[in-house]
Design a protein around this motif. Structure first.
Motif, PDB file in Angstrom:
ATOM      1  N   VAL B  96      35.022  29.103  41.503  1.00  0.00           N
ATOM      2  CA  VAL B  96      36.126  28.755  42.152  1.00  0.00           C
ATOM      3  C   VAL B  96      36.876  30.295  42.420  1.00  0.00           C
ATOM      4  CG1 VAL B  96      38.195  27.456  42.117  1.00  0.00           C
ATOM      5  CG2 VAL B  96      36.144  26.813  40.896  1.00  0.00           C
ATOM      6  N   LEU B  97      36.659  30.623  43.831  1.00  0.00           N
ATOM      7  CA  LEU B  97      37.030  32.107  44.236  1.00  0.00           C
ATOM      8  C   LEU B  97      38.576  32.029  44.129  1.00  0.00           C
ATOM      9  CD1 LEU B  97      34.434  32.669  46.937  1.00  0.00           C
ATOM     10  CD2 LEU B  97      34.451  33.697  44.882  1.00  0.00           C
ATOM     11  N   SER B  98      39.228  30.969  44.354  1.00  0.00           N
ATOM     12  CA  SER B  98      40.964  31.318  44.576  1.00  0.00           C
ATOM     13  C   SER B  98      41.579  31.454  43.149  1.00  0.00           C
ATOM     14  CB  SER B  98      41.402  29.882  44.995  1.00  0.00           C
ATOM     15  OG  SER B  98      41.243  28.839  43.985  1.00  0.00           O
ATOM     16  N   LEU B  99      40.572  31.341  41.996  1.00  0.00           N
ATOM     17  CA  LEU B  99      41.212  31.773  40.454  1.00  0.00           C
ATOM     18  C   LEU B  99      41.187  33.364  40.771  1.00  0.00           C
ATOM     19  CD1 LEU B  99      38.781  29.475  38.303  1.00  0.00           C
ATOM     20  CD2 LEU B  99      41.448  29.357  38.578  1.00  0.00           C
ATOM     21  N   GLY B 100      40.930  33.995  41.217  1.00  0.00           N
ATOM     22  CA  GLY B 100      40.933  35.378  41.533  1.00  0.00           C
ATOM     23  C   GLY B 100      42.464  35.601  42.093  1.00  0.00           C
ATOM     24  N   ALA B 101      42.995  34.746  42.978  1.00  0.00           N
ATOM     25  CA  ALA B 101      44.290  34.881  43.581  1.00  0.00           C
ATOM     26  C   ALA B 101      45.252  34.528  42.175  1.00  0.00           C
ATOM     27  CB  ALA B 101      44.506  33.887  44.662  1.00  0.00           C
ATOM     28  N   VAL B 102      44.775  33.371  41.470  1.00  0.00           N
ATOM     29  CA  VAL B 102      45.571  33.230  40.209  1.00  0.00           C
ATOM     30  C   VAL B 102      45.764  34.367  39.491  1.00  0.00           C
ATOM     31  CG1 VAL B 102      45.762  31.654  38.257  1.00  0.00           C
ATOM     32  CG2 VAL B 102      45.101  30.669  40.483  1.00  0.00           C
ATOM     33  N   ARG B 103      44.643  35.213  39.125  1.00  0.00           N
ATOM     34  CA  ARG B 103      44.653  36.108  38.166  1.00  0.00           C
ATOM     35  C   ARG B 103      45.670  37.460  38.860  1.00  0.00           C
ATOM     36  NH1 ARG B 103      39.805  34.473  36.491  1.00  0.00           N
ATOM     37  NH2 ARG B 103      38.840  35.475  38.297  1.00  0.00           N
ATOM     38  N   LYS B 104      45.581  37.550  40.352  1.00  0.00           N
ATOM     39  CA  LYS B 104      46.309  38.213  40.860  1.00  0.00           C
ATOM     40  C   LYS B 104      47.812  38.088  40.472  1.00  0.00           C
ATOM     41  CE  LYS B 104      47.266  39.817  45.640  1.00  0.00           C
ATOM     42  NZ  LYS B 104      46.978  39.837  47.274  1.00  0.00           N
ATOM     43  N   LYS B 105      48.136  36.910  40.790  1.00  0.00           N
ATOM     44  CA  LYS B 105      49.649  36.219  40.527  1.00  0.00           C
ATOM     45  C   LYS B 105      49.803  36.656  38.995  1.00  0.00           C
ATOM     46  CE  LYS B 105      53.416  34.652  41.684  1.00  0.00           C
ATOM     47  NZ  LYS B 105      54.293  35.647  42.812  1.00  0.00           N
ATOM     48  N   ILE B 106      49.135  36.231  38.101  1.00  0.00           N
ATOM     49  CA  ILE B 106      49.391  36.430  36.789  1.00  0.00           C
ATOM     50  C   ILE B 106      49.631  37.937  36.608  1.00  0.00           C
ATOM     51  CG2 ILE B 106      47.880  36.922  34.412  1.00  0.00           C
ATOM     52  CD1 ILE B 106      46.507  34.326  35.124  1.00  0.00           C
TER      53      ILE B 106
END
Lengths: 502, 502
Positions: B96-106
């Protein structure tokens, strides 16, 4: 109403819900209705042996569970230590007050030591659900814990685990790499060299969090690493060293619970990283430690400023906890060694220790650099003298002899596993390899099955600076199942630029 | 190897795992081994009807599931729309590629609109596990989303749900309170008054997130709120208004998935709050909305600065999405009305509408204040004229008549449920009530079973400023089970200072 809760009989559901205990109740269960439980409840279960636990409730169709029974997931059953038919007392879970502190942190406020203590005590007592642990870790991620919070976290994690004491030893040495470089398996080499030089190095290592292998995963392919504290003492008494898995001795049990969620979220949390590393060293009785911090664009730490901050935090937290820490900031721009994954990294270790011609020179040099600093820390004779001594111990075969003694004391050297499926990947173009993306390389090895399958991973045929021609092998992929091999290959097809060739 | 995955037959486990689909495989299942699944895998399941879903895998003992079968939790079975014995195709879940964006936000970085879009699309497609949603929400909490992120989040949430259009109407009015004040159930009153004054107010409300009741929970005790979009149109055609549950019409389905985790974490997320509120208004076709922001030490918003920021964000996000928003910052220092919990709040509403002598005056005045602003927004005749009109509509019985018409169009007024267990709590001392802690009062009502049990909650006999003597009743507690009544009482015993009496 029975003030002490209501009774149901244990029923083994045989479901593996990992570390989160789940219990199952029939939707028509009178206890369910009388206590007002609904599908989102957290409930308290007590056994007649006085063990108790808080679990998440799942409601099941009434034909899936005998009437008067409560289903237990495997971990719930193990924690309660009950068999089928044992009587359990069910009641509402008490409010977990420390979750108020988690919300405080969510809203951006720093926590004091008593708040952090209580969070860790409650996590350690399994009072947090998985989403609550995920929430706590996520808001502590990046640099969101300050120095005082990290000191508190470290102390809280030490307080809830076992301790190893060394009454007859004045100084205990340790070495740790924060990771992020695939293949960079220097710890066993440093332990062998330093203990051959007379230092006491009772090394307990972690398994992988987000990488294709942790030191404990790699060592597990070579020898028994599941040692008790008594076994660790016996091995160290014989050899001045050991290479054990820290998780088996419960040095920081709260950390182990958190690491599972970190792994599932593919998350690294700076403060948690420091507390995790240092709590285990402190609990293991270490007095001196070197910490290797590789820095590179695609390493765990991406720039010098972050590395400096991390080094400062490690040093200060160590100081607050009576642990002398020396941080070494190293080149993290490229993989170290050729093997990636538990068994493949072990192959590289043996090659270095045996002085084989095909031993990866970069791994050898990195290990000597770190061992030299550890020797200087012990003997204060300067880095150059340390390097000279470390190299002579390695080249003379003393390190290999020491490694074999440690392996013998830990039950003997094991033969390395071979993978069932393998495939060589060739370069699609000619040119010089300008860079390799460590993160995507690590992910590739993980998709192939590392570290869960010890033989899975990959072996590089090239590294940065190599000249390759179209059709030359870049790496070989290893897997234990065709599904994982295909999965890793399809990831590589979509990420061929992880090798930047020009 | 079958490139498209492997086959297993569906088996209904009958387990309610809430909104997170869970599937169960035998530990000896050849598919499990061949695909390299382990107990922490996320896997993709496709049915022959072309429906697919990503689920969390639990491994079960081999005697708990027939060979060749894969067990499905209720939600997994419902989403796949399959029956027992149907063939399913199993493979590794795609990354799920958008989890990369979640990590960016984290890690503290702002997200752009395409990143937020993709996160919401993936959550809406049920590609996130519960801990991943918990992680995303936790790092968006407090003020960690900036204006642009909140605008993106609002648009993304609108984009993935249904829309209601009103081709024959130029202006659609709405009213919302951000909550935090127990008992403050003004919305149905404002809707009745404003629609009686000629405005179109097709109100869709939420159920409770962290409070003892949402407007939809309260309305559900009085009339059918589960309306389809067509039914909403019909009710509005007859009465210019409706009082429906927004969740039934899928206006912001991603929000519904996130709210469940917010509720479990007892968390409010500022940006998520704004996007949640406004996305539903925009999707419902609203052009004008007033937002009530109560401010008080123990309200959801604790100080004027936070309220000002929230008002600014609501207004700006509304503007970016063509919704005219007027925010009203109101006194949030005390509970409004006497009833807390779905049915008890409904009792207060009826008392106000019918002009009963025992109607809570504070609830009446708060509703008139908000209705006056809505009328001024529509007719531009000033607040005083609006207040005059609103009061005359309420006092003349027009609002009660309108409310009855709405109820009739929604299937008729229902009798209110009565609780099975009740207990009056008396003051332990004499004095004046200086303050009441809204948060702990809300928690008390929730522990008694609100909002899941509509009759559960409490009814205040006092409010701030009242003189009480020792032994005077403070409130009455209502519950549907003895366990919950006892639980709430024990919380009150430990929190008697939630009423500050001196």
């Amino acid at each position: 109403m029975d003030k002490n809760g209501r009774h149901l009989f244990a029923y083994a559901m045989g479901i593996n819900t990992h570390q989160e205990p789940v219990v199952y109740m029939r939707e028509d269960c009178p206890v369910c209705r009388a206590e007002g439980f609904n599908a989102t409840s957290r409930i308290l279960i007590r056994a007649t042996n006085n063990k108790e636990l808080i679990a998440t409730l799942n409601i099941v169709d009434s034909n899936k569970l005998p009437s008067g029974n409560i289903g237990l997931s495997r971990i719930a059953q193990r924690r309660l230590d009950v068999g089928e038919g044992d009587m359990l007392v069910i009641s509402q879970a008490p409010i977990v007050l420390s979750l108020g502190a988690v919300r405080k942190k969510i809203h951006g406020h720093a926590l004091d030591s008593s708040e952090i203590d209580q969070i860790i005590v409650d996590i350690n007592d399994h009072k947090y659900s998985d989403i609550e642990i995920a929430s706590f870790l996520s808001v502590c991620a990046g640099d969101r814990l300050n120095l005082d919070e990290i000191i508190s976290l470290t102390r809280a994690m030490v307080a809830c685990g076992e301790h190893i004491e060394w009454p007859s030893k004045e100084r205990i040495f340790d070495k740790h790499c924060i990771g992020g470089l695939p293949g960079n398996r220097t710890t066993p080499l440093v332990v062998a060299i330093a203990s051959a030089a007379g230092l006491t190095v009772p090394k307990t290592s972690s398994r992988s969090i987000t990488s294709p292998s942790g030191t404990a995963d790699t060592m597990d392919t070579l020898m028994n690493v599941n040692l008790t504290i008594d076994q660790i003492r016996q091995v160290v008494a014989k050899t001045d060293a050991c290479l054990a898995w820290g998780g088996a001795v419960n040095l920081s049990p709260a950390d182990d619970l958190m690491i599972r969620i970190e792994r599932a979220l593919d998350l690294d949390v700076e403060g948690q990283l420091i507390a995790s590393v240092l709590s285990k060293k402190i609990a293991a009785g270490s007095t001196h430690a070197i910490i290797d911090i590789p820095v590179g664009e695609t390493a765990k730490v991406r720039n010098q400023a972050d590395a400096d901050r991390l080094a400062w935090l490690f040093t200060e937290v160590g100081k607050a906890c009576d642990l002398y820490v020396r941080c070494l900031i190293t080149d993290g721009s490229r993989p170290i060694g050729a093997g990636i994954g538990p068994a493949e990294e072990a192959r590289d270790l043996l090659a270095v220790l045996k002085g084989q011609a095909d031993a990866p020179a970069d791994l050898t040099e990195r290990a000597l650099f770190l061992a030299a600093h550890l020797l200087d820390m012990a003997y204060h004779f300067g880095y150059e003298a340390g390097l000279h001594q470390a190299r002579s111990i390695l080249e003379s075969g003393q390190a290999w002899a020491k490694f074999q003694s440690i392996a013998a004391a830990q039950g003997g050297l094991k033969p390395l596993p071979s993978p069932h499926y393998r495939q060589t990947i060739h370069s699609a173009r000619s040119g010089i390899i300008h860079s390799i993306d460590n993160r995507r390389l690590a992910r590739l090895a993980k998709l192939a099955g590392a570290p869960f399958d010890p033989a899975a991973g990959l072996r590089l045929s090239v590294n940065i600076g190599c000249q390759v021609s179209k059709g030359d092998p870049l790496f070989e992929l290893f897997s234990e199942s065709p599904g994982e091999l295909a999965y890793a290959l399809s990831y590589y097809q979509a990420n061929m630029d992880l090798f930047h060739i020009e």
